[in-house]
Scaffold this motif. Structure first.
Motif, mmCIF file in Angstrom:
data_model
loop_
_atom_site.group_PDB
_atom_site.id
_atom_site.type_symbol
_atom_site.label_atom_id
_atom_site.label_comp_id
_atom_site.label_asym_id
_atom_site.label_seq_id
_atom_site.Cartn_x
_atom_site.Cartn_y
_atom_site.Cartn_z
ATOM 1 N N GLN A 108 0.959 -1.367 0.148
ATOM 2 C CA GLN A 108 0.129 -0.101 0.010
ATOM 3 C C GLN A 108 1.044 1.381 -0.114
ATOM 4 O O GLN A 108 0.615 2.157 -0.795
ATOM 5 N N TYR A 109 1.995 1.135 0.735
ATOM 6 C CA TYR A 109 2.904 2.461 0.795
ATOM 7 C C TYR A 109 3.627 2.680 -0.622
ATOM 8 O O TYR A 109 3.834 3.738 -0.999
ATOM 9 N N PHE A 156 -0.431 15.812 0.919
ATOM 10 C CA PHE A 156 0.767 15.022 1.434
ATOM 11 C C PHE A 156 0.234 13.377 1.154
ATOM 12 O O PHE A 156 -0.923 13.207 1.208
ATOM 13 N N ALA A 157 1.270 12.692 0.973
ATOM 14 C CA ALA A 157 1.054 11.099 0.782
ATOM 15 C C ALA A 157 1.683 10.364 1.829
ATOM 16 O O ALA A 157 2.926 10.533 2.497
ATOM 17 N N GLN A 158 1.044 9.461 2.451
ATOM 18 C CA GLN A 158 1.442 8.549 3.665
ATOM 19 C C GLN A 158 2.412 7.538 3.121
ATOM 20 O O GLN A 158 2.004 6.654 2.482
ATOM 21 N N ILE A 159 3.780 7.522 3.095
ATOM 22 C CA ILE A 159 4.684 6.548 2.534
ATOM 23 C C ILE A 159 5.377 5.632 3.440
ATOM 24 O O ILE A 159 5.918 4.979 3.296
ATOM 25 N N SER A 160 4.920 5.848 4.789
ATOM 26 C CA SER A 160 5.412 4.739 5.717
ATOM 27 C C SER A 160 4.591 5.108 7.109
ATOM 28 O O SER A 160 3.563 5.991 7.026
ATOM 29 N N GLU A 161 4.582 4.243 7.766
ATOM 30 C CA GLU A 161 3.867 4.191 8.969
ATOM 31 C C GLU A 161 3.968 5.506 9.744
ATOM 32 O O GLU A 161 2.954 6.198 10.460
ATOM 33 N N GLY A 162 5.253 6.205 10.027
ATOM 34 C CA GLY A 162 5.296 7.409 10.717
ATOM 35 C C GLY A 162 5.823 8.407 9.723
ATOM 36 O O GLY A 162 6.367 9.627 10.197
ATOM 37 N N MET A 163 5.592 8.474 8.437
ATOM 38 C CA MET A 163 6.176 9.558 7.649
ATOM 39 C C MET A 163 5.432 9.711 6.496
ATOM 40 O O MET A 163 4.779 9.109 5.895
ATOM 41 N N LYS A 164 5.161 11.245 6.170
ATOM 42 C CA LYS A 164 4.342 11.818 5.054
ATOM 43 C C LYS A 164 5.247 12.698 4.345
ATOM 44 O O LYS A 164 6.218 13.104 4.853
ATOM 45 N N ILE A 165 4.742 12.903 3.141
ATOM 46 C CA ILE A 165 5.585 13.560 2.066
ATOM 47 C C ILE A 165 4.632 14.523 1.276
ATOM 48 O O ILE A 165 3.542 14.005 0.791
ATOM 49 N N ALA A 166 4.878 15.849 1.337
ATOM 50 C CA ALA A 166 4.332 16.840 0.338
ATOM 51 C C ALA A 166 4.351 16.222 -1.281
ATOM 52 O O ALA A 166 5.499 16.144 -1.789
#
Length: 454
Positions: free
Chosen positions: A61-62, A164-174
């Motif tokens: 999913q990530y 933003f996109a959630q790319i890991s459990e604890g990380m988002k990226i613009a």
């Protein structure tokens, strides 16, 4: 114990069922490529396999989210690169337009090409993604980032938010960038205003070194107290001492004038000797040199030197040409810094250069305004491009980590519930042989009868 036919039949049938069940079980494991089909096969192993599978599902999913993010960032990258190329072309045309040998027809042709470029730039600032979203409009992606108003100016209509996109459990990226930061909040060319406060001077001012003047603005411009942005240039004869009056005192003295004195001064200005003034404007001054002193709003000296009437006084990138005898006083003010998008700055320049009544000095200033805006916009684009590149590198690194994690989970999962294909093939062959033997034995036993012995 009496062995009946029914007992023999039942045992033979049961043997066939078990052999067939074993054969189907081995065949199902081979088809699924796993040694654990049911939780009962290995309760502990089945729990571990489910954990590994759940972890890989999240990672996939990530991966999908990172693919979407990379697509959005690539659209922005292409738009910014294209816009940067158009700005390079616009600067070249503006430099070409400053050539004094250009005819009005040449200027008109350059203006028409620049006008088309402005429309192309606006289209790039309103770029859309493959989903039809405006990528520079902030979070309101259904509306364009810039709209053309009735006054002919391009106005910002988006917001400053980012998606933003959630790319890991604890990380988002613009995955989006606001066009307000990239294009709208760009500094225009810093400038100053000057006028002759007293004395006679044929004043002409310009910014000779924009970088020096910008540095002076950065250090000395006061946005809170505008009076601190006022300065005074005083010229005086050699051997004399200048009267240094602070701009604060000058403002207070000016406010104390009576209405009658102001009216008399206005009348005197209207009835002045126009012919004598025009004659003075045309007549260069070739008298002896003098001295000059520059003071701030408090009357404190900040610079001084020798004054040559035929040479300009240059201070922190500003140039003052007085062409007059010593004794003139010039007040100048640092204009407030202003932000605007490059589209409006180029359109303002086009309005000046297409005006046949505009002077050479007005056209030169208009060209400098546009080229400065282009340079500052390209600087902003460069920062945005760097930010996008950094985020794409982050996505690439995170994708590599996800791939490694999925591979590690798959290896661990295979160790727990993986199938030994060789052993499974042997088991399948044995199960098939047992099934065949059971079927043959059943057939023979089924045909046994005491009548065969009579």
């Amino acid at each position: 114990m009496r062995v009946t036919n029914n007992l023999i039949y039942g045992q033979s049938s049961n043997a066939i069922s078990k052999a067939n069940e074993r054969y189907m079980d081995v065949q199902e494991k081979i088809a699924a490529q796993t040694n654990i089909i049911k939780a009962s096969d290995d309760p502990v192993g089945a729990s571990q396999v489910l954990q590994y599978e759940s972890s890989n599902q999240k990672l996939r999913q990530y991966d999908d989210a990172m693919s979407m993010a990379a697509s959005h960032l690539e659209y922005q990258e292409v738009a910014l690169d294209s816009l940067n190329s158009l700005l390079d072309d616009a600067r070249s045309l503006l430099i070409q337009g400053q050539n004094e040998i250009n005819t009005q027809a040449d200027v008109d042709a350059i203006s028409q090409e620049l006008a088309i470029m402005v429309e192309s730039m606006a289209d790039l600032m309103n770029s859309k993604s493959s989903e039809g979203d405006y990528i520079f409009a902030g979070t309101d992606t259904s509306s364009p980032a810039f709209v053309l108003g009735n006054d002919g100016r391009y106005k910002w209509s988006g917001n400053e938010g980012q998606k933003f996109a959630q790319i890991s459990e604890g990380m988002k990226i613009a995955v989006t960038d606001s066009g307000k930061k990239l294009f709208e909040d760009v500094w225009t060319r810093n400038n100053f205003s000057a006028h002759v406060e007293s004395g006679e001077a044929n004043l002409a001012t310009e910014i000779r070194h924009q970088g020096d003047f910008d540095a002076f603005m950065d250090e000395h411009y006061d946005p809170i107290n505008p009076l601190n942005n006022h300065y005074r240039l005083t010229t005086f004869a050699l051997g004399e001492e200048p009267t240094l009056v602070s701009q604060v005192e000058s403002a207070l003295d000016s406010n104390s004038d009576t209405i009658e004195e102001a009216a008399e001064q206005e009348l005197a200005d209207q009835l002045g000797d126009v012919l004598e003034e025009e004659e003075y404007d045309r007549r260069p001054y070739f008298g002896p040199p003098g001295q000059y002193v520059l003071t701030n709003s408090l009357g404190e000296e900040i610079a001084s030197g020798e004054y040559h009437p035929s040479k300009p006084i240059v201070f922190e990138g500003m140039s003052f040409s007085l062409n007059s005898a010593p004794g003139a006083v010039v007040d100048f003010e640092l204009n407030a810094p202003r932000r605007d998008n490059v589209l409006n700055e180029i359109k303002k320049t086009l309005a000046v250069i297409t005006d046949k009544s505009s002077t050479l000095d007005e056209r030169e200033k208009a060209f400098f305004d546009a080229t400065t805006s282009i340079t500052n916009t390209q600087s902003s684009i460069g920062k945005g491009r760097s930010s996008i590149g950094a985020r794409m590198n982050t996505l690439s690194d995170k994708g590599n980590v996800n791939s490694a994690s999925q591979l590690s989970n798959a290896i661990a999962q295979d160790k727990v519930g993986g199938l030994d294909v060789g052993a499974a093939a042997t088991d399948l062959a044995m199960a098939e042989s047992a099934l065949t033997a059971s079927q043959k034995l059943f057939s023979r036993i089924n045909n046994l009868s005491l009548f065969n012995q009579i």
